[in-house]
Structure formats: structure tokens, C-alpha cells
Design a protein around this motif. Structure first.
Motif, PDB file in Angstrom:
ATOM      1  N   SER B   5       0.838  -1.199   0.000  1.00  0.00           N
ATOM      2  CA  SER B   5       0.000   0.000   0.000  1.00  0.00           C
ATOM      3  C   SER B   5       0.878   1.257   0.000  1.00  0.00           C
ATOM      4  CB  SER B   5      -0.928   0.001   1.208  1.00  0.00           C
ATOM      5  OG  SER B   5      -0.153   0.038   2.386  1.00  0.00           O
ATOM      6  N   GLN B   6       2.035   1.159   0.669  1.00  0.00           N
ATOM      7  CA  GLN B   6       2.961   2.294   0.719  1.00  0.00           C
ATOM      8  C   GLN B   6       3.530   2.557  -0.690  1.00  0.00           C
ATOM      9  OE1 GLN B   6       5.302   1.383   4.116  1.00  0.00           O
ATOM     10  NE2 GLN B   6       6.342   3.385   4.117  1.00  0.00           N
ATOM     11  N   ILE B   7       3.910   1.472  -1.359  1.00  0.00           N
ATOM     12  CA  ILE B   7       4.443   1.607  -2.718  1.00  0.00           C
ATOM     13  C   ILE B   7       3.373   2.182  -3.644  1.00  0.00           C
ATOM     14  CG2 ILE B   7       5.260   0.274  -4.720  1.00  0.00           C
ATOM     15  CD1 ILE B   7       6.715  -1.542  -2.728  1.00  0.00           C
ATOM     16  N   LYS B   8       2.148   1.723  -3.444  1.00  0.00           N
ATOM     17  CA  LYS B   8       1.044   2.203  -4.276  1.00  0.00           C
ATOM     18  C   LYS B   8       0.835   3.706  -4.049  1.00  0.00           C
ATOM     19  CE  LYS B   8      -3.717   1.149  -5.380  1.00  0.00           C
ATOM     20  NZ  LYS B   8      -4.953   0.587  -4.856  1.00  0.00           N
ATOM     21  N   LEU B   9       0.897   4.118  -2.790  1.00  0.00           N
ATOM     22  CA  LEU B   9       0.743   5.539  -2.467  1.00  0.00           C
ATOM     23  C   LEU B   9       1.829   6.368  -3.156  1.00  0.00           C
ATOM     24  CD1 LEU B   9      -0.303   8.010  -0.802  1.00  0.00           C
ATOM     25  CD2 LEU B   9       1.275   7.300   1.003  1.00  0.00           C
ATOM     26  N   ILE B  10       3.074   5.925  -3.010  1.00  0.00           N
ATOM     27  CA  ILE B  10       4.197   6.683  -3.583  1.00  0.00           C
ATOM     28  C   ILE B  10       4.067   6.773  -5.097  1.00  0.00           C
ATOM     29  CG2 ILE B  10       6.712   6.646  -3.938  1.00  0.00           C
ATOM     30  CD1 ILE B  10       6.895   5.466  -1.060  1.00  0.00           C
ATOM     31  N   PHE B  25       4.840  14.937  -1.998  1.00  0.00           N
ATOM     32  CA  PHE B  25       5.483  14.829  -3.313  1.00  0.00           C
ATOM     33  C   PHE B  25       6.774  14.031  -3.190  1.00  0.00           C
ATOM     34  CE2 PHE B  25       9.150  17.739  -3.184  1.00  0.00           C
ATOM     35  CZ  PHE B  25       8.892  18.478  -2.032  1.00  0.00           C
ATOM     36  N   VAL B  26       7.310  13.624  -4.329  1.00  0.00           N
ATOM     37  CA  VAL B  26       8.466  12.731  -4.371  1.00  0.00           C
ATOM     38  C   VAL B  26       9.675  13.443  -4.971  1.00  0.00           C
ATOM     39  CG1 VAL B  26       9.363  10.644  -5.539  1.00  0.00           C
ATOM     40  CG2 VAL B  26       7.067  10.639  -4.551  1.00  0.00           C
ATOM     41  N   ALA B  27      10.855  13.175  -4.416  1.00  0.00           N
ATOM     42  CA  ALA B  27      12.104  13.640  -5.012  1.00  0.00           C
ATOM     43  C   ALA B  27      13.042  12.442  -5.062  1.00  0.00           C
ATOM     44  CB  ALA B  27      12.718  14.747  -4.170  1.00  0.00           C
ATOM     45  N   GLY B  83      12.870  10.178  -1.762  1.00  0.00           N
ATOM     46  CA  GLY B  83      12.289  10.804  -0.569  1.00  0.00           C
ATOM     47  C   GLY B  83      10.866  11.247  -0.820  1.00  0.00           C
ATOM     48  N   VAL B  84      10.028  11.089   0.212  1.00  0.00           N
ATOM     49  CA  VAL B  84       8.660  11.605   0.141  1.00  0.00           C
ATOM     50  C   VAL B  84       8.560  12.756   1.137  1.00  0.00           C
ATOM     51  CG1 VAL B  84       6.212  11.054   0.405  1.00  0.00           C
ATOM     52  CG2 VAL B  84       7.793   9.329  -0.487  1.00  0.00           C
ATOM     53  N   PHE B  85       8.066  13.886   0.678  1.00  0.00           N
ATOM     54  CA  PHE B  85       8.005  15.079   1.513  1.00  0.00           C
ATOM     55  C   PHE B  85       6.590  15.643   1.544  1.00  0.00           C
ATOM     56  CE2 PHE B  85      12.305  14.581   0.066  1.00  0.00           C
ATOM     57  CZ  PHE B  85      13.066  14.853   1.191  1.00  0.00           C
TER      58      PHE B  85
END
Lengths: 244, 244
Positions: B5-10, B25-27, B83-85
């Protein structure tokens, strides 16, 4: 009819080796092909899988199937029009006025932007180190939007070129004189460096001066400007001083 | 352990809808993630499939398999660190000094370059039309090289914003006053337009002046400069007049 060997040849032009061997390069899309057709370049052939959309193109069109276009095209989504042109012989480098020199610029998008900028600012030639990305690389061709034919591109041993020229050599780097305060000579060679490493030591040894774009703002953490952006600012400053 | 679920969210954060919904958001990559970790942004999580290479990263690392990283990453070749921010709340727009405004800039690379440039030239805020590409789009994030956290990004109805501000509004367009001759006010709003269509009629109606970058050279066929390149030249000219 377009045969397999022709498609294979066009596909091979994605590699520098085969561009050099055949003295040909590829451009795609109405805008880019159209600009090149207007130029003095020799056109080897123009291909389309949508002839109805390109009736007004000023060239004999070879009609291909969408499958063939897909094989020929270097784009993810083929643009419907693909031109093959003869690579012109590079003229001798002029030794007057302003020359832009590139020391190992690697990114095709950056080189394309720099060629377009040079055309805008009336810079007639760009002298590139042998390691600089090939200007007939398709990504460069597409990014120049046709200005490639209006700027004389020369690939050579840059160190030798600088050594044998009498004009002042200004390199763009950190910790130089501010571009805003520079006394710009009317004739000069301006050298821009590699995206990650800047100007190489051999080229640095040929420099008569270093110019920098001052950083503003409080935080002073932006590492450096992109090489195409920096070229834009420096050429603009040169032309403000010497409209030519 | 990182769950499905975490991978799906990202993965979902590649779409603006899900970035807005989750305020995340992702960097990717050492440089970009590292800069964001140094900033005041809230970090939600940092993931790596090569923990040995990232021992010095100043964050708790969640180790994932290369397969998981491939699923999470928006890059063709994952950079090994993701990274997720948390997206920060956008502050109120300031009404003093210089503000850069963007009318429908669509290309992520252009917006990224413009943010990086603004940081360099000490421009503290960019006001974007709602149609301008989202600054948390991953391509924008990667192109800003960390400067995203140092420039206040505001998305709003640009026409209303301009209408309710007392500062002069200068638009960049063809056939305006030369940037080199302009009397630059110390406080102003500078508007840059869309890549293909320039400034829209509604925004044009709010302008108190038009500035242009003169074209040099004989052929005068280059259609226009790229919006990021033009922004570089104009901000440089502003700062030459008002170092701030």
C-alpha cells in the motif's frame, strides 16, 4: 516505395558513427523539417505517413506506412514528417568578432538551446571541443528549431584552437569578474564549460580572464546556473555592450 | 518493511490529484533528496535499495528491494534514493519588491529552470496561473535541484492577482521596449507567458508595459527565445539595475 535498406539506413543515423559515415542526419516535424528545407542544406529525402497533412511541404514526399515511420523515427511519438539531410562541410573557423567555444558540453538539450541563443544574438560560429555532444544528434537538431543552419558549427581540438588565436579568451566560471562590470572587448572567444565539471584545466590555462554571473539573494545555496542559462545571460551582456 | 500500500501511495504521487489529496510529493537522487532534507520541509520517508551507498544521508532510511524501488521510482533509471516530503502550505503572496508571475508555463523543465534562476537572482516568490504546470511534478522537482524550497510558489487566479496589486505589471513579449533601455522600477510584477502562445489576452489587458529582448544578427529568423532563457536574461537585467 521505401525499402528495408533505406529504413535501416535512416535508423542507423541515430548513431554518430553512421551519421559521420554517411554524412547525413535526421530531423522530424513540420517546423524543424520546414526550416531545414528553406536553408541551403541538401535534402536527401522527406518521408511521411500522413501525406494529406503535409501537402504544403515544399519537397517531394515519400509516403511510408505508420509502421515504417515508427521504425524510422527517433521520437516516442513520430511527428508524421521526417527529413534526411546532408551534413554540410564545416567551414574554416573565422578569427574575428566574437566566437563562442564549448568545452565538453554533453547535454543535447543544452547544446540545442545554446545554438538557438547564438542565432538570436548574431553569433556566427561555435567552436566545440571534440568531446562536446554532436550537433547532428537528433535531440540537438530538434532543440535548435532550425537555427542549426544559421550558425557555423566547428568541432576541433579546442586547446589548440585557443592557443593559435590572438583574441582574448574569457572563460565563464565561479569567482571571476562580474559580467555586469566587465569591459567587454569587441573581439573575443567566450568559453562555456561542462555541465558538472565546468572548464577543464587545459582550457583554463589558455584563459586571459574569468567572468561570473553574480548570485543575489540571502541564501546563496544554488550551486550554479545551468550552462544554457548562463550562456543566455553572458551573450545578452556582450550584445548590450556591443550591439554589432 | 515497506508494504504494497505504501508503494502504491508513492506511485500515485506522480499524479497531481494524488499529490493534492495526500499533500505529498516525491524527489529522487542524493543531490535533490539531500537538499530537501536540509530544508524546513517535513520528510515523510526516505527509501533506498542501495543502503551501503547512502550511509551518510541524514535521515532514517527504509530499505527496499530493487524491484520495489523500480515500482516507486518515476525515473527510467532509479537513482537509488527516493524521498517523500510534505507539500508546505503556500504562504500569502507578498506585495512588495519584484514578483515573477507565470501565465500558463506548461513545460516541467522550463518551470524547474525558472525556479532555480529565481533562487539565484533572489526572487522570493513566483505567482503562477492555475494552468501553469504543478511545481511538485517530479520533473519540476528534479530540475530545481533543491531550490524549490527557497522560492515561495503560489498558484492563483493570475488575472485577479494582477488586478488587485498596485505595482507596475511588465509583460515579456515581442515588439516591446528593449530590456537594455528599460527604466526598471524597483517594485514590479514581471509576467512570462506560455511556450507557444505567449501572454494571454486577459493578462495582457493588465499590463502597464511590454519589454522585449532585442534580436541581433542578420537573418532574424529565430522565432523566439525559450521562456526559461528569456527569463534568465530579463532577471539578470533587473538585478544589474537593482542589485537589491
Amino acid at each position: 516505395m521505401v525499402g528495408k535498406s533505406q529504413i535501416k539506413l535512416i535508423k542507423s543515423l541515430r548513431q554518430k558513427k553512421y551519421r559521420d559515415l554517411n554524412s547525413m542526419f535526421v530531423a522530424e516535424g513540420r517546423k524543424c523539417v520546414g526550416e531545414l528545407l528553406k536553408s541551403s542544406l541538401d535534402c536527401v529525402g522527406v518521408y511521411t505517413d500522413t501525406p494529406e497533412d503535409h501537402k504544403d511541404v515544399n519537397a517531394a514526399l515519400s509516403v511510408v506506412t505508420p509502421q515504417q515511420m515508427k521504425q524510422m523515427s527517433g521520437l516516442k511519438t513520430p511527428a508524421g514528417l521526417l527529413g534526411v539531410f546532408r551534413i554540410p562541410e564545416s567551414s574554416l573557423a573565422s578569427r574575428t568578432g566574437i566566437t563562442l567555444a564549448l568545452d565538453d558540453v554533453r547535454d543535447p538539450g543544452n547544446l540545442g538551446t545554446i545554438i538557438r541563443l547564438s542565432d538570436w544574438f548574431g553569433i556566427e560560429q561555435i567552436v566545440c571541443s571534440e568531446s562536446t555532444v554532436d550537433c547532428y544528434n537528433q535531440k540537438v537538431v530538434q532543440a535548435t528549431m532550425g537555427s542549426l543552419t544559421r550558425v557555423n558549427m566547428i568541432y576541433t581540438d579546442l586547446e589548440n584552437y585557443l592557443r593559435s588565436d590572438t583574441r582574448p579568451v574569457l572563460i565563464a566560471d565561479m569567482n571571476g569578474e562580474s559580467v555586469y562590470k566587465s569591459q567587454w572587448p569587441e573581439e573575443l572567444i567566450l568559453v562555456m564549460g561542462n555541465e558538472a565539471n565546468g572548464i577543464s584545466p587545459e582550457i583554463r590555462a589558455q584563459a586571459s580572464g574569468v567572468i561570473s554571473i553574480p548570485q543575489f539573494g540571502v541564501q546563496q545555496e544554488t550551486e550554479s546556473l545551468n550552462v544554457a542559462t548562463a550562456t543566455a545571460i553572458i551573450l545578452s551582456e556582450f550584445r548590450r555592450n556591443h550591439p554589432g
